[in-house]
Design a protein around this motif. Structure first.
Motif, PDB file in Angstrom:
ATOM      1  N   LEU A 154       0.821  -1.215   0.000  1.00  0.00           N
ATOM      2  CA  LEU A 154       0.000   0.000   0.000  1.00  0.00           C
ATOM      3  C   LEU A 154       0.855   1.265   0.000  1.00  0.00           C
ATOM      4  O   LEU A 154       0.512   2.253  -0.655  1.00  0.00           O
ATOM      5  CB  LEU A 154      -0.939  -0.013   1.211  1.00  0.00           C
ATOM      6  N   ASP A 157       2.559   1.443  -3.660  1.00  0.00           N
ATOM      7  CA  ASP A 157       1.661   1.355  -4.820  1.00  0.00           C
ATOM      8  C   ASP A 157       0.252   1.679  -4.346  1.00  0.00           C
ATOM      9  O   ASP A 157      -0.684   0.910  -4.550  1.00  0.00           O
ATOM     10  CB  ASP A 157       1.745  -0.052  -5.429  1.00  0.00           C
ATOM     11  N   HIS A 158       0.142   2.825  -3.742  1.00  0.00           N
ATOM     12  CA  HIS A 158      -1.042   3.166  -2.951  1.00  0.00           C
ATOM     13  C   HIS A 158      -2.342   3.039  -3.720  1.00  0.00           C
ATOM     14  O   HIS A 158      -3.274   2.330  -3.297  1.00  0.00           O
ATOM     15  CB  HIS A 158      -0.890   4.586  -2.400  1.00  0.00           C
ATOM     16  N   ASP A 159      -2.460   3.720  -4.830  1.00  0.00           N
ATOM     17  CA  ASP A 159      -3.759   3.803  -5.498  1.00  0.00           C
ATOM     18  C   ASP A 159      -4.222   2.450  -6.026  1.00  0.00           C
ATOM     19  O   ASP A 159      -5.409   2.092  -5.906  1.00  0.00           O
ATOM     20  CB  ASP A 159      -3.698   4.816  -6.640  1.00  0.00           C
ATOM     21  N   ALA A 160      -3.284   1.682  -6.591  1.00  0.00           N
ATOM     22  CA  ALA A 160      -3.660   0.377  -7.148  1.00  0.00           C
ATOM     23  C   ALA A 160      -4.057  -0.592  -6.040  1.00  0.00           C
ATOM     24  O   ALA A 160      -5.056  -1.327  -6.171  1.00  0.00           O
ATOM     25  CB  ALA A 160      -2.501  -0.199  -7.958  1.00  0.00           C
ATOM     26  N   LEU A 162      -5.139   0.152  -2.943  1.00  0.00           N
ATOM     27  CA  LEU A 162      -6.395   0.576  -2.323  1.00  0.00           C
ATOM     28  C   LEU A 162      -7.577   0.259  -3.229  1.00  0.00           C
ATOM     29  O   LEU A 162      -8.634  -0.201  -2.749  1.00  0.00           O
ATOM     30  CB  LEU A 162      -6.346   2.064  -2.000  1.00  0.00           C
ATOM     31  N   ALA A 163      -7.422   0.457  -4.527  1.00  0.00           N
ATOM     32  CA  ALA A 163      -8.516   0.151  -5.462  1.00  0.00           C
ATOM     33  C   ALA A 163      -8.849  -1.333  -5.427  1.00  0.00           C
ATOM     34  O   ALA A 163     -10.036  -1.718  -5.441  1.00  0.00           O
ATOM     35  CB  ALA A 163      -8.127   0.579  -6.873  1.00  0.00           C
ATOM     36  N   GLU A 166     -10.578  -2.179  -2.069  1.00  0.00           N
ATOM     37  CA  GLU A 166     -11.968  -1.714  -2.064  1.00  0.00           C
ATOM     38  C   GLU A 166     -12.833  -2.562  -2.993  1.00  0.00           C
ATOM     39  O   GLU A 166     -13.981  -2.907  -2.641  1.00  0.00           O
ATOM     40  CB  GLU A 166     -12.022  -0.246  -2.462  1.00  0.00           C
ATOM     41  N   GLU A 208      -6.396   3.752   7.222  1.00  0.00           N
ATOM     42  CA  GLU A 208      -7.014   4.004   5.919  1.00  0.00           C
ATOM     43  C   GLU A 208      -7.728   2.750   5.410  1.00  0.00           C
ATOM     44  O   GLU A 208      -8.865   2.819   4.906  1.00  0.00           O
ATOM     45  CB  GLU A 208      -5.957   4.461   4.923  1.00  0.00           C
TER      46      GLU A 208
END
Length: 578
Positions: A154, A157-160, A162-163, A166, A208
């Protein structure tokens, strides 16, 4: 469980934390005083709703279906058979009120952007959830080895990540939104993060994830609107900083239908047999009580329920007996069950197949399970040992054990159907139980090496304490030749059992992978699983200095000590009795 333990069970995964969390770090955490917490809630978290507290209480006791739907790549990959409804019925019949269903989702998903979960995999999970609910069991469903397979990225490669997280929980929440309230959801197993600056960033990342999980489940509607949700601490451990960080999360969420979770596998040196910690002693007790006290004071005393989502001993496995002596195991589980009750913690036994044989649906060690089950409701008496050794080469003399009544009253001794006679076969003075020479002579019979008789010390409640009467002599080790791939030392145990191995160079310094202690770790440095040998591992032999001589001292449960020399020359290794 965590990936740092994968080596403890060859061919079977029990883990989910990256291997870089090495044993030395674990020992440092265990041995050093805890640092002041750096993450504290500005305000105490609000208490959970009575419904949340009563649900967690009703989940006690719980059982983990480990190494099954968390296995990689499929449910039978780590040694367990396919799940059947009969398994759930067996678990229910044994007194369990809940199951934890660890599930690894990522290897059954498509790619971005949908990250679609394989319908066949979802159907398998759904079937087991429904079977368990039909058996009137609570079910704690989670995201398991995903934590170290991809969620741990996370930070980098935060956005990938987290997506994907989710998208995964959106599908799980939608699938189970209408299931009864006895289905409980857990956000992530043993959360860990790579490439971070330290705990403060780790706490932020976990918060988060937990917020995303909470939002997705609540917004999915149906019974998810007020379903009980379980949130873990960082690494799911109970250091005060981890607990305070989670408390701060709860203060922000202010959701009355939330519980917290930690895991517990005992004082690390005792739970893997290293550094000479072969007994469940005062140090191990203090470690357990300190951890449970911190959890109680941070959460339970404030009205927030806690689930000990996994507990056992790290090195306990039916395939590898002897790492942790049987009586010491029993003392550990007896004490843990009682103290968890005192602190109002719901416990869930981690069972990867080492407790319940899922093929025969029988307990592999019925006596140990009886101890565990008894601890859910009461205390049992124990003793300083469950082993009484009688040297074959000497005359039989009396032997004394210290009873630990744990609030019970000692009732007497039995051998099979025969009740032993107080004053003739044994005497009791305070908590000192003495087996007389005459009584032991009768029990020893022809004095063959090994267990001659098994006694039951009975108390006013709980389960009896087993005492094995054993004839033995000092073990004899013979010459051996091998290489750094391993050395097999021919051994005549003569009724005795290995407890641990001490290892030093001629200059007195420690020898072996664990060079901070002379007492090396069972399985990592040595094993003793066969009746005719002790084996030194490649990891131990590779760690030795070339051209060096090492003196090994093998410590046996009778109290016998046997010295043995090992010399490494290049890749050749020789062993000789000292």
């Amino acid at each position: 469980m965590t990936r740092r333990l994968a080596r403890l069970l060859p061919r079977r995964r029990r883990s989910s934390r990256p291997p870089r969390r090495l044993a030395a770090l674990l020992l440092a955490i265990a041995l050093l005083p805890l640092l002041p917490a750096t993450a504290r809630a500005a305000d105490p978290p609000p208490p959970s709703a009575p419904a949340a507290r009563s649900a967690v209480a009703a989940m006690q006791p719980g059982w983990n279906m480990g190494n099954t739907y968390d296995a990689i790549p499929d449910e039978t990959s780590w040694g367990n058979p396919p799940v059947t409804r009969e398994l759930l019925r067996k678990v229910k019949s044994q007194g369990f009120k809940s199951i934890r269903l660890p599930v690894t989702w990522g290897i059954h998903q498509g790619g971005a952007p949908g990250y679609t979960i394989d319908p066949a995999w979802m159907a398998k999970v759904r079937q087991v959830v429904d079977w368990a609910l039909d058996e009137d069991l609570y079910v704690l469903l989670n995201m398991h080895h995903d934590s170290w397979m991809w969620v741990n990225n996370l930070a980098t490669d935060h956005d990938a990540v987290l997506a994907r997280y989710e998208a995964t929980w959106t599908q799980i929440a939608a699938e189970f939104r209408d299931r009864p309230s006895k289905l409980v959801l857990e956000s992530i197993n043993e959360p860990t993060f790579s490439g971070t600056s330290g705990d403060e960033e780790n706490y932020r990342l976990l918060a988060e994830l937990n917020r995303a999980f909470h939002r997705i489940v609540r917004e999915s509607g149906g019974r998810n609107a007020d379903r009980l949700l379980v949130l873990p601490t960082l690494y799911t451990n109970s250091e005060q900083g981890r607990l305070d960080a989670l408390a701060a999360e709860l203060t922000e969420l202010r959701d009355p239908m939330v519980a917290t979770t930690i895991h517990f596998y005992g004082w690390w040196p005792f739970s893997v047999n290293i550094a000479g910690y072969t007994r469940f002693d005062a140090t191990s007790e203090q470690d357990l009580t300190a951890q449970f006290d911190r959890v109680y004071n941070t959460f339970v005393a404030r009205g927030i329920p806690v689930v000990v989502g996994e507990y056992a001993l790290l090195a306990y496995d039916h395939n590898r007996p002897g790492i942790i002596e049987r009586g010491e195991q029993r003392k550990y589980f007896e004490f843990l069950g009682n103290y968890a009750r005192e602190r109002r913690l719901t416990t869930m036994l981690w069972d990867a197949g080492q407790f319940l044989n899922r093929t025969t649906l029988q307990w592999r060690d019925p006596e140990l399970f009886a101890q565990i089950r008894s601890s859910w409701t009461t205390r049992s008496g124990t003793a300083s040992s469950d082993l009484v050794f009688l040297p074959k080469s000497e005359a039989i003399t009396s032997r004394t054990l210290t009873l630990n009544p744990n609030g019970t009253d000692f009732q007497g001794l039995r051998h099979g159907t025969r009740t032993l006679v107080k004053g003739r076969d044994y005497t009791v003075s305070g908590n000192q139980l003495t087996l007389t020479a005459g009584g032991l002579t009768t029990l020893a019979g022809d004095r063959a090496y090994g267990v001659n008789a098994t006694l039951e010390a009975r108390f006013s409640r709980g389960v009896p304490w087993r005492i094995d009467v054993i004839t033995s002599d000092t073990p004899v080790l013979s010459n051996a030749t091998g290489d750094t791939g391993g050395l097999t030392i021919p051994t005549r145990f003569r009724g005795d059992m290995l407890a641990t191995m001490e290892s030093r160079y001629d200059d007195g310094s420690n020898a072996g992978p664990a060079d901070w202690t002379p007492f090396q770790q069972w399985d990592t440095s040595f094993t003793a699983y066969t009746p005719d040998s002790i084996k030194l591992t490649s990891a131990f032999l590779d760690s030795l200095k070339d051209g060096s001589r090492v003196t090994l001292t093998f410590h046996f449960w009778s109290g016998a000590e046997v010295a043995y020399h090992v010399t490494r020359t290049g890749t050749t290794v020789t062993g000789t009795p000292a």
